[in-house]
Scaffold this motif. Structure first.
Motif, PDB file in Angstrom:
ATOM      1  N   THR A 221       0.868  -1.175   0.000  1.00  0.00           N
ATOM      2  CA  THR A 221       0.000   0.000   0.000  1.00  0.00           C
ATOM      3  C   THR A 221       0.906   1.227   0.000  1.00  0.00           C
ATOM      4  OG1 THR A 221      -0.113  -0.008   2.412  1.00  0.00           O
ATOM      5  CG2 THR A 221      -1.846  -1.204   1.228  1.00  0.00           C
ATOM      6  N   PHE A 222       0.309   2.414  -0.053  1.00  0.00           N
ATOM      7  CA  PHE A 222       1.090   3.638  -0.121  1.00  0.00           C
ATOM      8  C   PHE A 222       0.747   4.548   1.056  1.00  0.00           C
ATOM      9  CE2 PHE A 222       0.925   1.943  -4.393  1.00  0.00           C
ATOM     10  CZ  PHE A 222       2.248   2.016  -4.779  1.00  0.00           C
ATOM     11  N   ALA A 223       1.789   5.178   1.600  1.00  0.00           N
ATOM     12  CA  ALA A 223       1.645   5.942   2.834  1.00  0.00           C
ATOM     13  C   ALA A 223       0.661   7.098   2.693  1.00  0.00           C
ATOM     14  CB  ALA A 223       3.015   6.466   3.276  1.00  0.00           C
ATOM     15  N   HIS A 224       0.634   7.755   1.532  1.00  0.00           N
ATOM     16  CA  HIS A 224      -0.191   8.955   1.363  1.00  0.00           C
ATOM     17  C   HIS A 224      -1.336   8.774   0.371  1.00  0.00           C
ATOM     18  CE1 HIS A 224       2.791  11.036   3.737  1.00  0.00           C
ATOM     19  NE2 HIS A 224       3.739  10.626   2.914  1.00  0.00           N
ATOM     20  N   PHE A 225      -1.418   7.624  -0.233  1.00  0.00           N
ATOM     21  CA  PHE A 225      -2.492   7.350  -1.201  1.00  0.00           C
ATOM     22  C   PHE A 225      -3.074   5.985  -0.875  1.00  0.00           C
ATOM     23  CE2 PHE A 225       0.190  10.459  -3.272  1.00  0.00           C
ATOM     24  CZ  PHE A 225      -0.745  11.366  -3.754  1.00  0.00           C
ATOM     25  N   ALA A 226      -3.854   5.954   0.202  1.00  0.00           N
ATOM     26  CA  ALA A 226      -4.376   4.697   0.716  1.00  0.00           C
ATOM     27  C   ALA A 226      -5.350   4.019  -0.233  1.00  0.00           C
ATOM     28  CB  ALA A 226      -5.058   4.939   2.065  1.00  0.00           C
ATOM     29  N   GLN A 227      -5.845   4.759  -1.246  1.00  0.00           N
ATOM     30  CA  GLN A 227      -6.810   4.178  -2.175  1.00  0.00           C
ATOM     31  C   GLN A 227      -6.138   3.325  -3.254  1.00  0.00           C
ATOM     32  OE1 GLN A 227      -5.706   7.308  -2.031  1.00  0.00           O
ATOM     33  NE2 GLN A 227      -6.498   8.591  -3.699  1.00  0.00           N
ATOM     34  N   TYR A 228      -4.798   3.272  -3.256  1.00  0.00           N
ATOM     35  CA  TYR A 228      -4.086   2.498  -4.274  1.00  0.00           C
ATOM     36  C   TYR A 228      -3.304   1.352  -3.637  1.00  0.00           C
ATOM     37  CZ  TYR A 228      -5.038   5.934  -7.917  1.00  0.00           C
ATOM     38  OH  TYR A 228      -5.657   6.740  -8.835  1.00  0.00           O
TER      39      TYR A 228
END
Length: 275
Positions: A221-228
């Motif tokens: 997952t991504f720290a600042h783009f949780a939707q991806y």
């Protein structure tokens, strides 16, 4: 151009012929319904691409091949377009690739156009004679990246990642440092393509968050783009990453055997470089 030439048959024919592996992706989007995307990997020498480009290039793409174009740039343009047209053929086998154009947008992003491609997007990446591409519905943005794993890049890539990212990946992936760092970079660049911002933002904004092993390999997952979410794989000296919306927005269905075959094709593409 056919939509797919199996990795096995191409490999058996020698390195002067293309290696292609295409893979359809099933996407379950509860708010929209089922969707389809397609992924493709291609490897081919410049001579083959030059000789066969009339079978897959649109006239506008052909116009990009000026005499001033360096052979390396020419190879990248051709193999990237070829991989993208293979992905299109896997998704829409009824379309003629020569009627479909992939033109550079105002930010140099690939823009797909042609009859039958409404609401379809494309992302592509190449490393030398190898390219990967994904064609996807605009309702489900995606990004893809491919990089060569080079130990000489360790210092540079270390500066472009965070200590937390490196620690999380090392805890989940027991591979050489150069591979881990390159896979981190691929994931960040693939995310930047899905976001349509490219590498024009501070890299910290693209930071990888949680890392876990799954049926399709490494997932993040991504720290600042949780939707991806991001999927990462590597074989030989090649690393690739695919980024797309994460559940519950989209659930990705990949046949395990087909995904394994795709990774084997990546390994074969890397091995070709060593011959």
């Amino acid at each position: 151009m056919t939509g797919e030439e199996s990795a096995e048959s191409a490999a058996g024919a020698g390195t002067d012929r293309p290696l292609v592996r295409s893979l359809r992706l099933g996407l379950d989007a509860p708010r929209i319904g089922p969707l389809q995307a397609a992924l493709a990997l291609a490897s081919a020498p410049l001579g083959w691409l030059n000789a066969h480009r009339a079978g897959f290039l649109h006239g506008d793409e052909e116009a990009l091949l000026t005499d001033r174009l360096h052979p390396r740039r020419r190879h990248g343009l051709l193999i990237g377009r070829y991989a993208a047209k293979c992905a299109l053929a896997a998704l829409r086998p009824d379309l003629d690739p020569r009627t479909l154009a992939i033109r550079p947008g105002v930010l140099e992003q690939p823009v797909l156009s042609g009859e039958g491609t409404a609401n379809l997007g494309v992302s592509l990446s190449h490393a030398g004679p190898v390219a990967v591409a994904v064609v996807f519905p605009e309702a489900c943005p995606m990004g893809i990246d491919l990089e060569r794993i080079r130990p000489a890049n360790i210092a540079l890539l270390t500066r472009q990642t965070t200590a937390v990212e490196r620690r999380n990946l090392a805890a989940c992936l027991a591979v050489p440092e150069a591979e881990r760092l390159t896979r981190l970079w691929c994931l960040k660049e693939a995310l930047s393509k899905a976001l349509r911002c490219g590498l024009t933002v501070p890299l910290d904004l693209l930071a990888v968050g949680r890392v876990e092993a799954g049926p399709t390999g490494l997932g993040v997952t991504f720290a600042h783009f949780a939707q991806y979410r991001g999927l990462s794989l590597a074989a030989g000296d090649l690393a690739a990453a695919l980024v797309l919306p994460r559940p519950p927005a989209v659930t990705l269905a990949i046949d395990a055997a087909e995904w394994a075959a795709f990774r084997e094709a990546l390994a074969e593409a890397a091995a070709r470089e060593m011959r």
